[in-house]
Design a protein around this motif. Structure first.
Motif, PDB file in Angstrom:
ATOM      1  N   UNK A 129       3.284 -10.252   8.764  1.00 47.49           N
ATOM      2  CA  UNK A 129       3.755  -8.932   8.332  1.00 47.49           C
ATOM      3  C   UNK A 129       2.686  -7.890   8.619  1.00 47.49           C
ATOM      4  N   UNK A 130       3.128  -6.736   9.055  1.00 44.83           N
ATOM      5  CA  UNK A 130       2.176  -5.663   9.358  1.00 44.83           C
ATOM      6  C   UNK A 130       1.509  -5.225   8.054  1.00 44.83           C
ATOM      7  N   UNK A 131       0.172  -5.143   8.048  1.00 47.09           N
ATOM      8  CA  UNK A 131      -0.543  -4.860   6.795  1.00 47.09           C
ATOM      9  C   UNK A 131      -0.092  -3.580   6.111  1.00 47.09           C
ATOM     10  N   UNK A 132       0.346  -2.570   6.907  1.00 52.45           N
ATOM     11  CA  UNK A 132       0.685  -1.280   6.301  1.00 52.45           C
ATOM     12  C   UNK A 132       1.921  -1.368   5.417  1.00 52.45           C
ATOM     13  N   UNK A 133       2.656  -2.503   5.496  1.00 48.66           N
ATOM     14  CA  UNK A 133       3.841  -2.643   4.644  1.00 48.66           C
ATOM     15  C   UNK A 133       3.504  -3.212   3.278  1.00 48.66           C
ATOM     16  N   UNK A 134       2.265  -3.662   3.092  1.00 44.71           N
ATOM     17  CA  UNK A 134       1.906  -4.265   1.809  1.00 44.71           C
ATOM     18  C   UNK A 134       2.097  -3.325   0.638  1.00 44.71           C
ATOM     19  N   UNK A 135       1.721  -2.043   0.761  1.00 42.82           N
ATOM     20  CA  UNK A 135       1.960  -1.140  -0.376  1.00 42.82           C
ATOM     21  C   UNK A 135       3.421  -1.073  -0.785  1.00 42.82           C
ATOM     22  N   UNK A 136       4.342  -1.089   0.223  1.00 39.98           N
ATOM     23  CA  UNK A 136       5.767  -1.024  -0.098  1.00 39.98           C
ATOM     24  C   UNK A 136       6.180  -2.255  -0.884  1.00 39.98           C
ATOM     25  N   UNK A 137       5.696  -3.429  -0.415  1.00 37.21           N
ATOM     26  CA  UNK A 137       6.040  -4.680  -1.087  1.00 37.21           C
ATOM     27  C   UNK A 137       5.494  -4.678  -2.508  1.00 37.21           C
ATOM     28  N   UNK A 138       4.231  -4.212  -2.654  1.00 36.79           N
ATOM     29  CA  UNK A 138       3.615  -4.165  -3.982  1.00 36.79           C
ATOM     30  C   UNK A 138       4.395  -3.215  -4.886  1.00 36.79           C
ATOM     31  N   UNK A 139       4.814  -2.087  -4.299  1.00 38.75           N
ATOM     32  CA  UNK A 139       5.578  -1.093  -5.066  1.00 38.75           C
ATOM     33  C   UNK A 139       6.914  -1.672  -5.516  1.00 38.75           C
ATOM     34  N   UNK A 140       7.607  -2.360  -4.580  1.00 36.45           N
ATOM     35  CA  UNK A 140       8.898  -2.970  -4.928  1.00 36.45           C
ATOM     36  C   UNK A 140       8.712  -4.011  -6.022  1.00 36.45           C
ATOM     37  N   UNK A 141       7.642  -4.821  -5.875  1.00 30.98           N
ATOM     38  CA  UNK A 141       7.365  -5.839  -6.886  1.00 30.98           C
ATOM     39  C   UNK A 141       7.083  -5.213  -8.240  1.00 30.98           C
ATOM     40  N   UNK A 142       6.313  -4.125  -8.219  1.00 29.62           N
ATOM     41  CA  UNK A 142       6.005  -3.413  -9.462  1.00 29.62           C
ATOM     42  C   UNK A 142       7.276  -2.895 -10.120  1.00 29.62           C
ATOM     43  N   UNK A 143       8.174  -2.317  -9.311  1.00 31.59           N
ATOM     44  CA  UNK A 143       9.421  -1.759  -9.856  1.00 31.59           C
ATOM     45  C   UNK A 143      10.284  -2.843 -10.488  1.00 31.59           C
ATOM     46  N   UNK A 144      10.419  -3.974  -9.780  1.00 32.00           N
ATOM     47  CA  UNK A 144      11.227  -5.069 -10.321  1.00 32.00           C
ATOM     48  C   UNK A 144      10.605  -5.574 -11.613  1.00 32.00           C
ATOM     49  N   UNK A 145       9.258  -5.722 -11.594  1.00 30.40           N
ATOM     50  CA  UNK A 145       8.558  -6.199 -12.789  1.00 30.40           C
ATOM     51  C   UNK A 145       8.722  -5.246 -13.954  1.00 30.40           C
ATOM     52  N   UNK A 146       8.579  -3.944 -13.672  1.00 30.74           N
ATOM     53  CA  UNK A 146       8.692  -2.941 -14.740  1.00 30.74           C
ATOM     54  C   UNK A 146      10.101  -2.935 -15.326  1.00 30.74           C
ATOM     55  N   UNK A 147      11.114  -2.933 -14.428  1.00 35.67           N
ATOM     56  CA  UNK A 147      12.497  -2.945 -14.899  1.00 35.67           C
ATOM     57  C   UNK A 147      12.777  -4.173 -15.750  1.00 35.67           C
ATOM     58  N   UNK A 148      12.333  -5.334 -15.266  1.00 34.03           N
ATOM     59  CA  UNK A 148      12.542  -6.569 -16.009  1.00 34.03           C
ATOM     60  C   UNK A 148      11.831  -6.541 -17.355  1.00 34.03           C
ATOM     61  N   UNK A 149      10.580  -6.024 -17.350  1.00 34.48           N
ATOM     62  CA  UNK A 149       9.797  -5.985 -18.590  1.00 34.48           C
ATOM     63  C   UNK A 149      10.471  -5.086 -19.621  1.00 34.48           C
ATOM     64  N   UNK A 150      10.988  -3.924 -19.171  1.00 35.89           N
ATOM     65  CA  UNK A 150      11.640  -3.000 -20.105  1.00 35.89           C
ATOM     66  C   UNK A 150      12.868  -3.658 -20.716  1.00 35.89           C
ATOM     67  N   UNK A 151      13.656  -4.326 -19.896  1.00 38.54           N
ATOM     68  CA  UNK A 151      14.851  -4.999 -20.401  1.00 38.54           C
ATOM     69  C   UNK A 151      14.480  -6.112 -21.379  1.00 38.54           C
ATOM     70  N   UNK A 152      13.473  -6.893 -20.987  1.00 38.69           N
ATOM     71  CA  UNK A 152      13.088  -8.049 -21.798  1.00 38.69           C
ATOM     72  C   UNK A 152      12.518  -7.612 -23.143  1.00 38.69           C
ATOM     73  N   UNK A 153      11.609  -6.612 -23.104  1.00 39.66           N
ATOM     74  CA  UNK A 153      10.953  -6.182 -24.345  1.00 39.66           C
ATOM     75  C   UNK A 153      11.965  -5.560 -25.301  1.00 39.66           C
TER      76      UNK A 153
END
Lengths: 169, 118
Positions: B1-25
């Motif tokens: 994977x092209x390194x410049x896409x890592x921020x997007x992946x990290x951002x997507x992961x953060x969003x999924x994690x945040x959404x899941x955490x809000x629902x779970x909590x």
């Protein structure tokens, strides 16, 4: 790493596509389709096509999906209408058509792969491949005619949609 | 994977994690009070009339499909805008003839009154 992401995106695509055709409620199908478009956008990213990936999300995942939902709500099928099963002949035709489409994709890909001696690593790409820059230059020089024809296609779609939904005037 | 896409992946992961955490909590910590009013469409406010499964007027569909079509026109404008200096006059002519054809479409839509609400 590419393989891992590709596998994950493919699994998401496969499962959500399966959900699209198996859900009885068309709203659930449309929502599963959003997930499918997301997985497809990841695969476009892996193919070094970030612009196409972004457009996949904005145009397909956003606008066209809204259109699908509109059509579903326009038809406004009730629960009992949704439960009705289509005949076996209809299903058989759908299966044959889907199979033929799949072959249309698989056969050229396999042919290209055997011509290249199996699934080797991709040839090294020129710098900036797939960027908006390269895409624009290719689109407006090499592919100028298909681009112009697209405008006629869009015009036909505009006229068609107005004809369909505006009976009077 | 092209390194410049890592921020997007990290951002997507953060969003999924945040959404899941809000629902779970909120699922774990939120109080549960069961009352009749909880089953209403609006817990407070106007009492709803009729069913939610109303038929949508076809006008919504027309607005939506016209939006999508002109949206695609905009999609083509983006790569042109990035490269138009290098494309020069031929690129300008190409894009203007593209817009002209769609302009005919806009004229047609306008004249047919498809932009009016009724």
């Amino acid at each position: 790493m590419d393989d891992l992401i590709f596998t994950a995106a493919s699994i998401v695509c496969f499962l959500s596509a399966l959900a699209v055709v198996t859900r009885k409620n068309p709203i659930y199908s449309a929502v599963s389709l959003i997930l499918f478009f997301g997985g497809l956008a990841v695969i476009f990213l892996l193919l070094r096509a970030p612009f196409v990936a972004g457009m996949q999300l904005i145009v397909y995942g956003g606008a066209i999906l809204v259109l699908f939902l509109f059509v579903i709500m326009l038809l406004n099928l009730r629960e009992e209408e949704l439960g009705k099963e289509k005949g076996g002949r209809f299903k058989a035709f759908a299966a044959v058509a889907a199979g033929a489409l799949a072959l249309l994709v698989i056969v050229p890909v396999m042919a290209a792969e055997t011509a290249r001696d199996g699934f080797g690593p991709l040839a090294s790409l020129p710098d900036g491949f797939g960027s908006v820059d390269h895409l624009g230059l290719a689109l407006f020089t090499q592919f100028a005619l298909p681009f112009e024809v697209t405008s006629v296609l869009l015009l036909a779609a505009i006229v068609g949609s107005v004809m369909l939904s505006k009976k009077h005037v | 994977m092209v390194p410049s896409f890592w921020p997007i992946l990290a951002y997507a992961g953060f969003l999924v994690g945040l959404g899941g955490a809000i629902l779970l909590i909120s699922h774990l910590l939120g109080p549960r009070r069961h009352q009749r009013a909880k089953h209403d469409t609006y817990e407070c406010g106007v009492a709803p009339v009729g069913t939610a499964r109303e038929r949508f007027p076809v006008r919504f569909y027309l607005v939506a499909i016209l939006f999508v079509l002109f949206d695609i026109e905009t999609v083509f404008l983006v790569p042109w805008a990035v490269t138009y200096r290098r494309l020069g006059v031929p690129g300008l002519i190409e894009m203007f003839s593209f817009i002209a054809v769609l302009g005919i479409g806009l004229y047609y839509v306008w004249r047919r009154g498809a932009l009016e609400w009724d």
